[in-house]
Design a protein around this motif. Structure first.
Motif, mmCIF file in Angstrom:
data_model
loop_
_atom_site.group_PDB
_atom_site.id
_atom_site.type_symbol
_atom_site.label_atom_id
_atom_site.label_comp_id
_atom_site.label_asym_id
_atom_site.label_seq_id
_atom_site.Cartn_x
_atom_site.Cartn_y
_atom_site.Cartn_z
ATOM 1 N N PHE A 554 0.800 -1.144 -0.045
ATOM 2 C CA PHE A 554 0.137 0.005 0.142
ATOM 3 C C PHE A 554 1.002 1.283 0.008
ATOM 4 N N ARG A 555 0.135 2.086 -0.664
ATOM 5 C CA ARG A 555 0.959 3.707 -0.657
ATOM 6 C C ARG A 555 0.037 4.840 0.163
ATOM 7 N N LEU A 556 0.790 5.055 1.310
ATOM 8 C CA LEU A 556 0.073 6.365 2.195
ATOM 9 C C LEU A 556 0.665 7.414 1.992
ATOM 10 N N VAL A 557 -0.335 8.556 1.707
ATOM 11 C CA VAL A 557 -0.024 9.875 1.398
ATOM 12 C C VAL A 557 -0.568 10.762 2.546
ATOM 13 N N PHE A 558 0.313 11.323 3.308
ATOM 14 C CA PHE A 558 0.029 12.300 4.201
ATOM 15 C C PHE A 558 0.188 13.944 3.775
ATOM 16 N N GLN A 559 -0.795 14.986 4.320
ATOM 17 C CA GLN A 559 -0.913 16.043 3.991
ATOM 18 C C GLN A 559 -1.764 16.988 5.010
ATOM 19 N N SER A 560 -1.336 17.877 5.138
ATOM 20 C CA SER A 560 -2.074 18.977 6.242
ATOM 21 C C SER A 560 -2.495 20.250 5.339
ATOM 22 N N ASP A 561 -3.727 20.904 5.528
ATOM 23 C CA ASP A 561 -4.089 21.854 4.900
ATOM 24 C C ASP A 561 -3.492 23.151 5.799
ATOM 25 N N GLU A 562 -2.924 23.039 6.920
ATOM 26 C CA GLU A 562 -2.370 24.137 7.658
ATOM 27 C C GLU A 562 -1.051 24.416 7.747
ATOM 28 N N ARG A 563 -0.105 23.196 7.690
ATOM 29 C CA ARG A 563 1.171 23.563 7.867
ATOM 30 C C ARG A 563 2.041 22.378 6.870
ATOM 31 N N THR A 564 3.201 22.659 7.099
ATOM 32 C CA THR A 564 4.232 21.512 6.512
ATOM 33 C C THR A 564 4.543 20.541 7.132
ATOM 34 N N LEU A 565 4.189 19.289 7.139
ATOM 35 C CA LEU A 565 4.594 18.013 7.831
ATOM 36 C C LEU A 565 5.942 17.900 7.878
ATOM 37 N N THR A 566 6.276 17.025 8.951
ATOM 38 C CA THR A 566 7.865 16.669 9.118
ATOM 39 C C THR A 566 8.031 15.125 9.056
ATOM 40 N N ASP A 567 9.376 14.711 8.649
ATOM 41 C CA ASP A 567 9.495 13.272 8.695
ATOM 42 C C ASP A 567 9.512 12.566 9.767
ATOM 43 N N ASP A 568 9.569 13.338 10.799
ATOM 44 C CA ASP A 568 9.415 12.574 12.242
ATOM 45 C C ASP A 568 8.089 12.169 12.578
ATOM 46 N N GLU A 569 7.099 13.279 12.074
ATOM 47 C CA GLU A 569 5.561 13.026 12.173
ATOM 48 C C GLU A 569 5.259 11.754 11.578
ATOM 49 N N ALA A 570 5.777 11.762 10.356
ATOM 50 C CA ALA A 570 5.377 10.698 9.369
ATOM 51 C C ALA A 570 5.919 9.205 9.918
ATOM 52 N N ASN A 571 7.048 9.359 10.054
ATOM 53 C CA ASN A 571 7.602 8.125 10.815
ATOM 54 C C ASN A 571 6.773 7.509 12.000
ATOM 55 N N GLY A 572 6.273 8.456 12.754
ATOM 56 C CA GLY A 572 5.717 7.921 14.093
ATOM 57 C C GLY A 572 4.085 7.485 13.647
ATOM 58 N N TRP A 573 3.538 8.104 12.621
ATOM 59 C CA TRP A 573 2.354 7.503 12.167
ATOM 60 C C TRP A 573 2.571 6.142 11.530
ATOM 61 N N MET A 574 3.837 6.171 10.654
ATOM 62 C CA MET A 574 4.004 4.719 10.299
ATOM 63 C C MET A 574 4.099 3.630 11.298
ATOM 64 N N ALA A 575 4.806 4.160 12.375
ATOM 65 C CA ALA A 575 4.980 3.069 13.494
ATOM 66 C C ALA A 575 3.616 2.584 14.121
ATOM 67 N N SER A 576 2.983 3.515 14.132
ATOM 68 C CA SER A 576 1.500 3.094 14.641
ATOM 69 C C SER A 576 0.868 2.215 13.784
ATOM 70 N N VAL A 577 0.955 2.176 12.296
ATOM 71 C CA VAL A 577 0.424 1.429 11.379
ATOM 72 C C VAL A 577 1.131 0.151 11.553
#
Length: 589
Positions: A554-577
């Motif tokens: 699967f490919r996951l695409v993360f994006q915010s309407d309010e700010r620029t996301l960081t790699d650390d945030e994405a890594n944290g979400w992937m750890a939860s997945v």
């Protein structure tokens, strides 16, 4: 322009409404309001009204007309005094630059702190107090829109007790240090105030005063300069020096030379009240007196035709009364004589605009056109058929500018110097768009799927204009751009619109083994539940089975309407997945 409602209240006896109501009144009748803060409005005054409305008096005048409430007084409608003349001051002015200049000599002033009301008025619009003399000049500029300057006569070289001022063309290389401390080298296309005897530069004329002749607490005698100068030359000098001031902004919008005398009166009155001293006399240099504003005639029949509303004679004449525009009605025509400060009223259409905006454009009722507009329906249907054909095959429509790097038709004044012609093909812009589309493909397309674009647009050759279609990939059996009488466009029959984010996205992939019989939907459900809510796209892009197990990717695409996301945030979400998938007994690869 920053406008204080407390300052505006000085012009009215009746209490003004709230700042929100004032902002609303201006928005629907006169000016855009860029914002409000406390009791201050940020009013967007366009160039056509800058000559009279870059001032609190001008804004108050317009507000009085909109709200239909009288001003308690109008500083530009009271008779001017006869200024005393003097032989102790001379002003020599170059008529190529100076439209009018009044200079006054005042002796024995006391320079010091300004009274509280004056400091408060300036502070209300973000101006800091300097001393009583300088504050008076700034107050008059903001109050009635007339710039001015003041110089220490004690720093001039007098001849036989006479102060001699020359407003002349600058000499190339002459330098002056202005009040804020910066040094500027002047050129021959600029003008300067100079000490005609000593030769020193006092001021970059109409832009900013010099430091060496500035007013200090030790100043006793002052030369007050109030003038009007060529707006085009002021603008050129400001741009060349990269020096933009409140004074230069007003001069480049060409206020009437008649305002000069009203500015001098206001300054001398406040100087006497606040700083004391004795007025020795005034010199008025007026090379060519400004012509009286020409009357402008308005046909009521044309007014009703243009605005599409049947305004009565009484309503129209009431608008001119509220605007303080002298008007005479005779045989269905109104003759208006604009006052000197209304330099924007020149033709009949200007008067039509005044009537429309003051009464309110909401009075104009919607109506269908009486004549059917010629529309080439057959051509439209043919174009729409081609568009739908491409959309059904996975293409996305784009629309680009008609400008190109080369072409048969050259532009006289191109917006972009790199694209000085009209396009002869859509291919050049399509290639540029395709490069950008590939950057955003993960947000809109499944993995490993290339974006496909098309454009239907006009190209321009020496033989004329032609509508063509261009695609990023070759397409077979595409219909030609010909009429299709029975065709109805099928596009845009799509769900609600959601604005796209202005911030970059982050892409992550996950692959895992699950027991045979486990559906992809079950896996994607676990991923969606465990991922952050900023997961905007989840796409399955691979599946195969081996030895009783199935592999999904699967490919996951993360994006915010309010700010620029960081790699650390994405890594944290992937750890939860990963944790959620593992908890199901599945093996994340």
């Amino acid at each position: 322009m920053k406008v204080s409602t407390t300052w505006l209240q000085r012009y009215f006896e009746k209490p003004l409404p709230s700042i929100a109501e004032i902002a609303n009144a201006f928005t629907f009748h006169s000016f855009e309001i860029d914002g409000t803060e406390g009791d201050v409005l940020d009013v967007k005054v366009l160039p056509n009204r800058a000559a009279d409305c870059l001032s609190h008096r001008g804004i108050a005048k317009d507000l009085a007309a909109i709200l239909n409430i009288p001003l308690t007084y109008d500083p530009l409608r009271t008779a001017l005094p006869a200024f005393p003349s003097t032989e102790k001051l001379t002003v020599e002015a170059d008529p190529a630059y100076v439209l009018r200049h009044t200079g006054a000599l005042v002796r024995g002033v006391t320079v010091g702190e300004s009274p509280a009301w004056l400091k408060s008025a300036l502070a209300s619009v973000g101006q800091r107090s300097i001393n009583n003399v300088v504050d008076i000049l700034n107050f008059v500029l903001l109050d009635i829109g007339q710039p001015s300057g003041a110089f220490d006569v004690g720093k001039l070289t007098l001849k036989d007790g006479i102060a001699k001022i020359a407003i002349r063309r600058a000499r190339s290389g002459e330098k002056i240090t202005v009040l804020t401390g910066e040094e500027y080298a002047l050129t021959e296309d600029m003008f300067a105030f100079t000490d005609a005897v000593g030769g020193g530069l006092l001021d970059i004329a109409g832009i900013k005063g010099g430091k060496d002749s500035g007013i200090t607490e030790s100043t006793k005698d002052i030369f007050i300069s109030v003038g009007t100068y060529d707006g085009t030359l002021i603008r050129r000098a400001s741009q060349k020096l990269k020096l933009f001031t409140d004074a230069s902004l007003r001069y480049q919008n060409r206020p009437s030379p008649e305002l000069t005398a009203y500015g001098m009166r206001a300054i001398l009155s406040l100087i006497k009240e606040i700083a004391g001293g004795e007025l020795i006399g005034v010199v008025d240099v007026y090379p060519q007196k400004a012509s009286v504003s020409a009357p402008v005639q308005l046909s009521l029949e044309k007014l009703r035709t243009v605005l599409g509303a049947k305004y009565s004679e009484t309503e129209v004449m009431d608008v001119f009364r509220r605007l303080d525009l002298p008007a005479v009605l005779l045989d269905g025509k109104v003759t208006v004589t604009p006052p000197f400060e209304r330099t924007d009223i020149l033709i009949e259409e200007d008067l039509i605009e005044e009537v429309g905006r003051i009464i309110g454009y909401d009075r104009v009722l919607p109506a269908s056109p009486t004549v059917a507009l010629p529309v080439d329906q057959a051509r439209f249907r043919g174009i729409e058929r081609v568009k739908d054909f491409l959309v059904e095959r996975g293409f996305t429509e784009i629309s680009t500018q008609s400008f190109a790097s080369k072409g048969d038709v050259r532009l006289a004044n191109p917006l972009d110097k790199t694209k000085p012609a009209l396009r002869t093909t859509l291919a050049e812009n399509l290639k540029e768009a395709l490069v950008k589309a590939k950057l955003y493909a993960p947000v809109t397309l499944p993995p490993n799927v290339k974006p496909k674009l098309f454009e239907v647009g006009t190209v321009f050759s020496k033989d004329g204009e032609q509508v063509v279609v261009e695609t990023s990939e070759k397409v077979s059996n595409m219909p030609v751009l010909t009429p299709e009488a029975s065709y109805v466009p099928k596009r845009y029959m799509l769900g609600s619109y959601k604005p796209f984010s202005l911030f970059p996205f982050i892409v992550r992939d996950v692959a895992l083994w699950v027991p045979d019989g486990t559906s992809g939907d079950a896996v994607s459900s676990v991923i969606r539940t465990s991922a952050e809510n900023l997961l905007i796209r989840l796409t399955q892009f691979d599946i195969f089975s081996k030895e009783g197990r199935t592999s999904y990717a699967f490919r996951l695409v993360f994006q915010s309407d309010e700010r620029t996301l960081t790699d650390d945030e994405a890594n944290g979400w992937m750890a939860s997945v990963t944790a959620a998938l593992t908890a199901k007994g599945w093996e994340v690869r």
